[in-house]
Design a protein around this motif. Structure first.
Motif, PDB file in Angstrom:
ATOM      1  N   PHE A  12       0.889  -1.170   0.000  1.00 11.71           N
ATOM      2  CA  PHE A  12       0.000   0.000   0.000  1.00 11.71           C
ATOM      3  C   PHE A  12       0.923   1.214   0.000  1.00 11.71           C
ATOM      4  O   PHE A  12       1.963   1.199   0.673  1.00 11.71           O
ATOM      5  CB  PHE A  12      -0.816   0.077   1.296  1.00 11.71           C
ATOM      6  N   ALA A  13       0.534   2.272  -0.715  1.00  6.87           N
ATOM      7  CA  ALA A  13       1.294   3.527  -0.592  1.00  6.87           C
ATOM      8  C   ALA A  13       0.314   4.692  -0.501  1.00  6.87           C
ATOM      9  O   ALA A  13      -0.775   4.650  -1.081  1.00  6.87           O
ATOM     10  CB  ALA A  13       2.244   3.705  -1.760  1.00  6.87           C
ATOM     11  N   ALA A 126       0.978   8.499  -5.100  1.00  4.65           N
ATOM     12  CA  ALA A 126       0.767   7.193  -4.478  1.00  4.65           C
ATOM     13  C   ALA A 126       1.085   6.083  -5.464  1.00  4.65           C
ATOM     14  O   ALA A 126       1.660   5.046  -5.098  1.00  4.65           O
ATOM     15  CB  ALA A 126      -0.684   7.076  -3.990  1.00  4.65           C
ATOM     16  N   GLY A 127       0.736   6.292  -6.720  1.00  5.18           N
ATOM     17  CA  GLY A 127       0.945   5.267  -7.739  1.00  5.18           C
ATOM     18  C   GLY A 127       2.418   4.928  -7.937  1.00  5.18           C
ATOM     19  O   GLY A 127       2.804   3.741  -7.913  1.00  5.18           O
ATOM     20  N   PHE A 128       3.247   5.933  -8.111  1.00  9.97           N
ATOM     21  CA  PHE A 128       4.673   5.652  -8.323  1.00  9.97           C
ATOM     22  C   PHE A 128       5.355   5.186  -7.032  1.00  9.97           C
ATOM     23  O   PHE A 128       6.277   4.379  -7.076  1.00  9.97           O
ATOM     24  CB  PHE A 128       5.396   6.858  -8.933  1.00  9.97           C
ATOM     25  N   ALA A 129       4.905   5.699  -5.894  1.00 12.17           N
ATOM     26  CA  ALA A 129       5.483   5.220  -4.641  1.00 12.17           C
ATOM     27  C   ALA A 129       5.177   3.734  -4.464  1.00 12.17           C
ATOM     28  O   ALA A 129       6.049   2.943  -4.070  1.00 12.17           O
ATOM     29  CB  ALA A 129       4.919   6.029  -3.458  1.00 12.17           C
ATOM     30  N   ALA A 130       3.953   3.338  -4.779  1.00  7.34           N
ATOM     31  CA  ALA A 130       3.566   1.932  -4.636  1.00  7.34           C
ATOM     32  C   ALA A 130       4.317   1.063  -5.641  1.00  7.34           C
ATOM     33  O   ALA A 130       4.776  -0.040  -5.308  1.00  7.34           O
ATOM     34  CB  ALA A 130       2.052   1.786  -4.818  1.00  7.34           C
ATOM     35  N   LEU A 131       4.458   1.557  -6.857  1.00  7.90           N
ATOM     36  CA  LEU A 131       5.171   0.811  -7.889  1.00  7.90           C
ATOM     37  C   LEU A 131       6.623   0.556  -7.452  1.00  7.90           C
ATOM     38  O   LEU A 131       7.114  -0.581  -7.478  1.00  7.90           O
ATOM     39  CB  LEU A 131       5.119   1.595  -9.206  1.00  7.90           C
ATOM     40  N   VAL A 132       7.284   1.599  -7.012  1.00  7.83           N
ATOM     41  CA  VAL A 132       8.693   1.480  -6.641  1.00  7.83           C
ATOM     42  C   VAL A 132       8.848   0.598  -5.397  1.00  7.83           C
ATOM     43  O   VAL A 132       9.695  -0.297  -5.344  1.00  7.83           O
ATOM     44  CB  VAL A 132       9.314   2.883  -6.415  1.00  7.83           C
ATOM     45  N   ARG A 133       7.990   0.843  -4.424  1.00 12.33           N
ATOM     46  CA  ARG A 133       8.117   0.091  -3.187  1.00 12.33           C
ATOM     47  C   ARG A 133       7.787  -1.390  -3.377  1.00 12.33           C
ATOM     48  O   ARG A 133       8.456  -2.275  -2.818  1.00 12.33           O
ATOM     49  CB  ARG A 133       7.230   0.726  -2.115  1.00 12.33           C
ATOM     50  N   ARG A 150      14.524   8.609  -4.412  1.00 12.65           N
ATOM     51  CA  ARG A 150      15.274   9.100  -5.572  1.00 12.65           C
ATOM     52  C   ARG A 150      14.757   8.451  -6.857  1.00 12.65           C
ATOM     53  O   ARG A 150      14.671   9.086  -7.917  1.00 12.65           O
ATOM     54  CB  ARG A 150      16.764   8.783  -5.391  1.00 12.65           C
ATOM     55  N   ILE A 151      14.383   7.175  -6.738  1.00 13.85           N
ATOM     56  CA  ILE A 151      13.856   6.451  -7.906  1.00 13.85           C
ATOM     57  C   ILE A 151      12.412   6.872  -8.200  1.00 13.85           C
ATOM     58  O   ILE A 151      12.065   7.192  -9.338  1.00 13.85           O
ATOM     59  CB  ILE A 151      13.948   4.931  -7.669  1.00 13.85           C
ATOM     60  N   ALA A 152      11.599   6.911  -7.158  1.00 13.68           N
ATOM     61  CA  ALA A 152      10.182   7.269  -7.353  1.00 13.68           C
ATOM     62  C   ALA A 152      10.044   8.679  -7.930  1.00 13.68           C
ATOM     63  O   ALA A 152       9.129   8.956  -8.718  1.00 13.68           O
ATOM     64  CB  ALA A 152       9.424   7.169  -6.024  1.00 13.68           C
ATOM     65  N   ARG A 153      10.960   9.571  -7.550  1.00 14.21           N
ATOM     66  CA  ARG A 153      10.938  10.947  -8.047  1.00 14.21           C
ATOM     67  C   ARG A 153      10.983  10.991  -9.566  1.00 14.21           C
ATOM     68  O   ARG A 153      10.386  11.860 -10.210  1.00 14.21           O
ATOM     69  CB  ARG A 153      12.154  11.699  -7.489  1.00 14.21           C
ATOM     70  N   GLN A 154      11.681  10.013 -10.164  1.00 14.19           N
ATOM     71  CA  GLN A 154      11.789  10.008 -11.620  1.00 14.19           C
ATOM     72  C   GLN A 154      10.489   9.580 -12.289  1.00 14.19           C
ATOM     73  O   GLN A 154      10.259   9.853 -13.468  1.00 14.19           O
ATOM     74  CB  GLN A 154      12.948   9.099 -12.052  1.00 14.19           C
ATOM     75  N   GLY A 155       9.620   8.910 -11.512  1.00 12.17           N
ATOM     76  CA  GLY A 155       8.295   8.565 -12.036  1.00 12.17           C
ATOM     77  C   GLY A 155       7.362   9.762 -11.980  1.00 12.17           C
ATOM     78  O   GLY A 155       6.751  10.163 -12.965  1.00 12.17           O
ATOM     79  N   SER A 156       7.293  10.357 -10.808  1.00 15.73           N
ATOM     80  CA  SER A 156       6.486  11.556 -10.603  1.00 15.73           C
ATOM     81  C   SER A 156       7.130  12.293  -9.446  1.00 15.73           C
ATOM     82  O   SER A 156       7.344  11.708  -8.386  1.00 15.73           O
ATOM     83  CB  SER A 156       5.051  11.159 -10.253  1.00 15.73           C
ATOM     84  N   LEU A 163       7.027   8.014  -0.016  1.00 11.17           N
ATOM     85  CA  LEU A 163       7.785   6.865   0.506  1.00 11.17           C
ATOM     86  C   LEU A 163       7.842   6.899   2.029  1.00 11.17           C
ATOM     87  O   LEU A 163       8.370   5.968   2.657  1.00 11.17           O
ATOM     88  CB  LEU A 163       9.207   6.870  -0.061  1.00 11.17           C
ATOM     89  N   PHE A 164       7.350   8.008   2.618  1.00  8.82           N
ATOM     90  CA  PHE A 164       7.398   8.181   4.074  1.00  8.82           C
ATOM     91  C   PHE A 164       6.006   8.491   4.607  1.00  8.82           C
ATOM     92  O   PHE A 164       5.187   9.081   3.908  1.00  8.82           O
ATOM     93  CB  PHE A 164       8.290   9.378   4.448  1.00  8.82           C
TER      94      PHE A 164
END
Lengths: 387, 387
Positions: A12-13, A126-133, A150-156, A163-164
């Motif tokens: 969940f994110a 939430a979508g990119f955080a969930a994808l990355v996590r 750092r990775i999720a930032r490149q998504g959105s 992430l927190f």
């Protein structure tokens, strides 16, 4: 047998809503921002993306599904996230040959939001955080939330803050490669758990300028934008961190409202002009101002903020639920969608502030539903898989 | 006989609508502005104040009437104008004993606007310009319009620009006593007589922040305001003077829209936030943007500007009447009040720009009447007395 095994991980994110706004990129490919920003992570009970990442030698193509609809996975932003995560997994596999070789496998990613798309809430964070996590968990990466940010930032861009949990800052960073443009925790949810958020979801209005194109138009044409970036935001970041650390709601509210206004001012100063705030938004601002000016000691007890759209997010403390959410319930009517839930049911509907009957009417006409939520925690691994 | 004689003088004075906005005072008593501004004087056929100033030994009290309603003449601003004008008359009388002693006589001032108060147009500019000019004529003062602008400015800042026709600048000045904070002509009406203005009068909405208190709140609280004053407006003043001198409509339009946006951005950045633009205003902005983006060579053919309220003023050249006013007539319907006059009757109603049906509907709902006018001349002495 191993080649047909399916590896899975689900998470969940949360959604986050900034109180010091992200608007403007200095690098559009890496989503590096022109200024630091700060947000409150909202409770995943109310707003979350649930994502399952799976991989298998049996998968022949890479797919991404959101709310049961296939999505284009080939976009540069999604690909940047996948590439970085695979790279990290590959390094693990190279250093430990006992690990299953997941990195070459095709990924199947399935996501579901627990809130309607029509709510007009930016779900990409939430979508990119969930994808990355979820992929990081699938790959058993030892990365910290800051490394994943750092990775999720490149998504959105704003995804890095999801992430927190709690109160989260995104440091703009100075490195060209974005290695220091990451999120960090300002304070955990438990530090100041009383923070509440009432979201006034405006009835559907077609958005004519996306935030991605809008922010770069502002960077290119607003005469006020650079001043905001250089002279306004840095002091506010410091002030906001301090307000949160000291649980100083009046300071938090003051900065939140000022920064929302300031961000929308630079939008209005864009050519062609961008005006996300509509009559419903203006009415919400006026009601918040009325609530604050009637507060006992003259200190604000609520704070509005608006992202790139007309929806107001109103922050307040649990102790002021009736004085803030109650006034909105009185104005909007308790039969409106959103008040029936566990968090809204017990809010005592108050009376419309004197002299604000007309403003209240405008608000009632323009708000399609409310969402009551609060500060929440960060991404959580879950056992419930979507595929 | 002489003691019962009544001396009279009457004048018409015009409304002006700024294209580089006046917002903020460095001296609230003298109405000294924080930045220079520039306006177009509108035709007195459509919008004017008609004022008769009279004096007589038989008058026992000083009175001011506007649209048949008695006004308070004791306000500091009105008194400042009267005091300065009397002083000038007194000096004349001291130097030429053959002159009738008008300066000690009580004044009776009667004013009528030819436009409805409900139109929401700032009438104080025309009002103070007419007051100052009619008394100056009554007193046979040899003062130039620039000299009179210094006096009218003390009544209402923007009134100083209504002492001239055509294209008028108000120099902010640097002197503490305001002696150099005066208006001057940038170009006569005859230099660029093709300028037209379409005013979209929004249906009555209660204004919650007056411009007088609003501008000082902006000065005190906006983090962007000082940047506007120091770094944005000076270059625009130069650019606008040049655009007018060269009759360069695209440059005029570009600066007009940008400066309106910039001024409203500083309002939005005020605490509490001031948002004069409503959904009707936003719709007008979008229609103007659509009209401009469909113009043949990509150069703007219309320019919106908004004062401290929701009414759009749209400037365009006579040659683009159908392409600009015609589109608005098509959207608003030719039965709307304002199109029936001599200037509106022949405007050919055009079609709603493609994809703008919904925006057009919002505009139609929000606009109560239109006023079609053009650049006009400065105050004129007239023989028709109101008392």
């Amino acid at each position: 047998m191993a080649e047909t095994e399916i590896y899975r991980s689900s998470t969940f994110a949360p959604v986050n809503i900034a109180v010091i706004k992200y608007w403007g990129k200095r690098d559009t490919k890496l989503n590096l921002p022109t200024n630091s920003s700060l947000s409150v992570t909202l409770s995943q009970d109310d707003l979350r993306t649930h994502t399952t990442a799976s991989c298998s030698d049996s998968f022949t193509s890479e797919t991404l599904t959101l709310n049961d609809a296939p999505q284009d996975i080939s976009g540069a932003r999604t690909q940047a996230c996948l590439r970085e995560l695979r790279q990290l997994r590959q390094t693990l596999e190279e250093n430990d040959s006992s690990l299953p070789k997941l990195s070459p496998m095709k990924l199947k990613i399935v996501s579901q939001n627990n809130f309607p798309a029509a709510a007009g809430l930016a779900s990409s964070a939430a979508g990119f955080a969930a994808l990355v996590r979820s992929i990081a968990d699938l790959y058993a990466l030892p990365s910290t939330p800051t490394e994943l940010s750092r990775i999720a930032r490149q998504g959105s861009g704003s995804a890095c803050r999801s992430l927190f949990g709690g109160y989260v800052a995104w440091n703009q960073g100075t490195q060209l490669d974005g290695s220091d443009s990451v999120a960090y925790s300002v304070a955990e949810q438990a530090h100041w758990p009383e923070m509440r958020a009432l979201i006034l979801v405006a009835s559907a209005e077609k958005k004519d300028v996306s935030s991605t194109s809008g922010m770069q138009a502002t960077v290119a044409t607003s005469t006020l934008f650079q001043h905001r970036v250089e002279n306004v935001v840095p002091g506010r970041m410091e002030g906001m961190e301090k307000a949160i650390k000291e649980r100083d709601f009046p300071a938090f509210a003051d900065l939140t409202m000022k920064d929302s206004n300031n961000f929308h001012a630079t939008c209005l100063d864009t050519s062609p002009s961008i005006l996300y705030l509509n009559d419903t938004s203006r009415a919400a601002i006026r009601i918040c101002t009325a609530i604050n000016s009637s507060a006992e000691d003259g200190k604000p007890i609520c704070a509005y903020t608006f992202d790139a759209g007309p929806n107001a997010v109103v922050y307040y403390l649990a102790s002021h639920t009736d004085a803030v959410a109650g006034v909105f319930k009185g104005i909007l009517g308790s039969e409106l969608e959103g008040w029936e839930g566990v968090k809204g049911r017990d809010v005592k509907a108050g009376s419309v502030p004197e002299g604000y009957q007309h403003v209240g009417e405008v608000l009632r006409k323009g708000v399609g539903r409310v969402i009551l939520t609060s500060v929440g925690d960060g991404p959580r691994g879950v056992e419930e898989h979507l595929c």
